[in-house]
Design a protein around this motif. Structure first.
Motif, PDB file in Angstrom:
ATOM      1  N   GLN A  94       0.804  -1.208   0.000  1.00 11.28           N
ATOM      2  CA  GLN A  94       0.000   0.000   0.000  1.00 11.28           C
ATOM      3  C   GLN A  94       0.843   1.267   0.000  1.00 11.28           C
ATOM      4  O   GLN A  94       0.373   2.328  -0.396  1.00 11.28           O
ATOM      5  N   ASN A  95       2.096   1.162   0.434  1.00  8.20           N
ATOM      6  CA  ASN A  95       2.914   2.367   0.598  1.00  8.20           C
ATOM      7  C   ASN A  95       4.067   2.465  -0.398  1.00  8.20           C
ATOM      8  O   ASN A  95       4.501   3.559  -0.732  1.00  8.20           O
ATOM      9  N   LEU A  96       4.573   1.331  -0.842  1.00  5.02           N
ATOM     10  CA  LEU A  96       5.713   1.348  -1.746  1.00  5.02           C
ATOM     11  C   LEU A  96       5.259   1.767  -3.141  1.00  5.02           C
ATOM     12  O   LEU A  96       4.559   1.027  -3.830  1.00  5.02           O
ATOM     13  N   GLN A  97       5.657   2.949  -3.555  1.00  3.64           N
ATOM     14  CA  GLN A  97       5.214   3.507  -4.825  1.00  3.64           C
ATOM     15  C   GLN A  97       6.124   3.128  -5.990  1.00  3.64           C
ATOM     16  O   GLN A  97       5.701   3.105  -7.144  1.00  3.64           O
ATOM     17  N   LYS A  98       7.400   2.839  -5.677  1.00  4.15           N
ATOM     18  CA  LYS A  98       8.343   2.558  -6.759  1.00  4.15           C
ATOM     19  C   LYS A  98       9.459   1.670  -6.237  1.00  4.15           C
ATOM     20  O   LYS A  98       9.973   1.871  -5.141  1.00  4.15           O
ATOM     21  N   VAL A  99       9.848   0.678  -7.044  1.00  6.25           N
ATOM     22  CA  VAL A  99      11.015  -0.136  -6.754  1.00  6.25           C
ATOM     23  C   VAL A  99      11.791  -0.300  -8.046  1.00  6.25           C
ATOM     24  O   VAL A  99      11.223  -0.611  -9.096  1.00  6.25           O
ATOM     25  N   SER A 100      13.073  -0.046  -8.000  1.00  6.03           N
ATOM     26  CA  SER A 100      13.915  -0.133  -9.194  1.00  6.03           C
ATOM     27  C   SER A 100      15.217  -0.827  -8.842  1.00  6.03           C
ATOM     28  O   SER A 100      15.672  -0.789  -7.701  1.00  6.03           O
ATOM     29  N   GLY A 101      15.820  -1.476  -9.831  1.00  7.44           N
ATOM     30  CA  GLY A 101      17.062  -2.202  -9.622  1.00  7.44           C
ATOM     31  C   GLY A 101      18.140  -1.770 -10.593  1.00  7.44           C
ATOM     32  O   GLY A 101      17.860  -1.510 -11.769  1.00  7.44           O
TER      33      GLY A 101
END
Length: 357
Positions: free
Chosen positions: A51-58
């Motif tokens: 619900q809170n994590l808007q973006k994840v990138s590697g």
């Protein structure tokens, strides 16, 4: 909300840590970096609803990946390192390998996000944190309030093992401060100050203290001398990160133990003078500072700006330690002094090599 960059995200600590951070309600963005595996970890993590994590990138080392991962980060967590194997179990060998990794990461951190809070999980913490601090000093960006060595694992073990010895499950309702450093010679659990007070005799408490001090070996031998604590380290790092993020967002009474450069943090100079070292694991409180900005135009107005410095002050527990804890502390200081000097000397050599001749 908070952006966190995890350096070493593809490793044994990095992967479970990324999962825990992805589920943390205080984290809005994760940037994962590893020489090879971070993009796949990011894709895997992106399949989990949050619900809170808007973006994840590697990112990998290719295409300026380290710089991209660090850009606009509020918190940088360093779990990158060689790890512990049967062929490289000595702290001296581990330091040499870890210092090579930290040298690259610190240089880019200095260039891209020098005001971010840095949490160093990479071992050996007792020497790597002074090494990192001296590099930052040499680059002109050091702030003691923003650099922390991760010793929360010792705290987690202290609280958990004490609860087990008392015949209870879990230790979340306990507060056990652990001071000194992050090696069996330097770990000093303050069981005499446990809250609520411990319900054990001194012999039983000694057993708990020894188990905390040698907790790393317990895992090392359980893994047949081919690995270190990974899951518990990831959990402890999450716990410390939650305290930092809570401070970033204005929460009060956020206190965790960490290995810090004492001078430069409120209350640190007095401790450094008393114990004779500049680096020590102590309870640290996190907070923001508020600044009132007033401007005058056609109408007067005001704006409150919150600025996070990291550590706001040190909570000094050393004045009331027991006689048995004092003995352990007196043993820890010479070992710490040696570890610190190792890090400082290595940093000076590194900075000297970087200067034009």
């Amino acid at each position: 909300m908070v952006k966190i960059a995890v350096l070493g995200a593809g490793g044994g600590v990095g992967q479970p840590l990324c999962l825990l951070l992805g589920l943390c309600p205080l984290v809005s963005e994760l940037a994962l970096y590893d020489r090879h595996r971070a993009p796949s970890v990011a894709v895997d993590l992106s399949h989990i609803p949050s619900q809170n994590l808007q973006k994840v990138s590697g990112y990998t080392a290719a295409d300026d990946g380290l710089s991209n991962a660090l850009r606009d980060a509020d918190v940088v967590i360093v779990v990158a390192g060689p790890g512990i194997t049967a062929e490289m179990a000595s702290r001296d060998s581990l330091f040499q390998q870890s210092a090579l990794v930290m040298r690259e990461l610190v240089r880019e951190y200095t260039r891209v996000c020098a005001e971010a809070i840095m949490l160093v999980v990479t071992n050996p913490v007792n020497a790597i944190v002074p090494f990192t601090a001296e590099l930052l000093k040499g680059y002109g960006v050091f702030d003691a309030r923003r650099l922390f060595g991760m010793t929360t694992l010792d705290v987690v073990r202290g609280e958990t093992f004490l609860a087990e010895a008392e015949g209870r499950r879990g230790g979340d309702d306990r507060v056990v401060h652990v001071v000194g450093g992050h090696s069996f010679q330097t770990i000093v659990p303050l069981m005499s100050q446990a809250q609520p007070p411990a319900r054990l005799g001194w012999r039983e408490l000694e057993g708990v203290v020894n188990r905390v001090r040698f907790g790393g070996r317990e895992v090392y031998y359980a893994k047949e001398r081919n690995g270190a604590a990974t899951l518990s380290t990831a959990y402890a790092t999450l716990r410390f990160t939650e305290a930092v993020c809570g401070g970033l967002q204005g929460e009060k009474d956020m206190v965790e133990c960490a290995y810090v450069h004492l001078p430069g943090i409120e209350g640190g100079d007095e401790i450094a003078e008393a114990v004779g070292v500049d680096y020590l694991a102590v309870p640290v409180e996190f907070a923001v500072e508020a600044f009132l900005v007033i401007w005058i135009s056609w109408e007067s107005g005001k704006l409150t700006v919150w600025q996070m410095h990291g550590a706001s002050r040190i909570v000094n527990p050393l004045g009331t330690i027991s006689s048995k804890e004092q003995i352990l502390f007196d043993i820890a200081i010479p070992a710490l002094r040696k570890n610190i000097q190792t890090g400082v000397d290595a940093a000076k050599n590194t900075l000297s090599d970087e200067k034009p001749h």
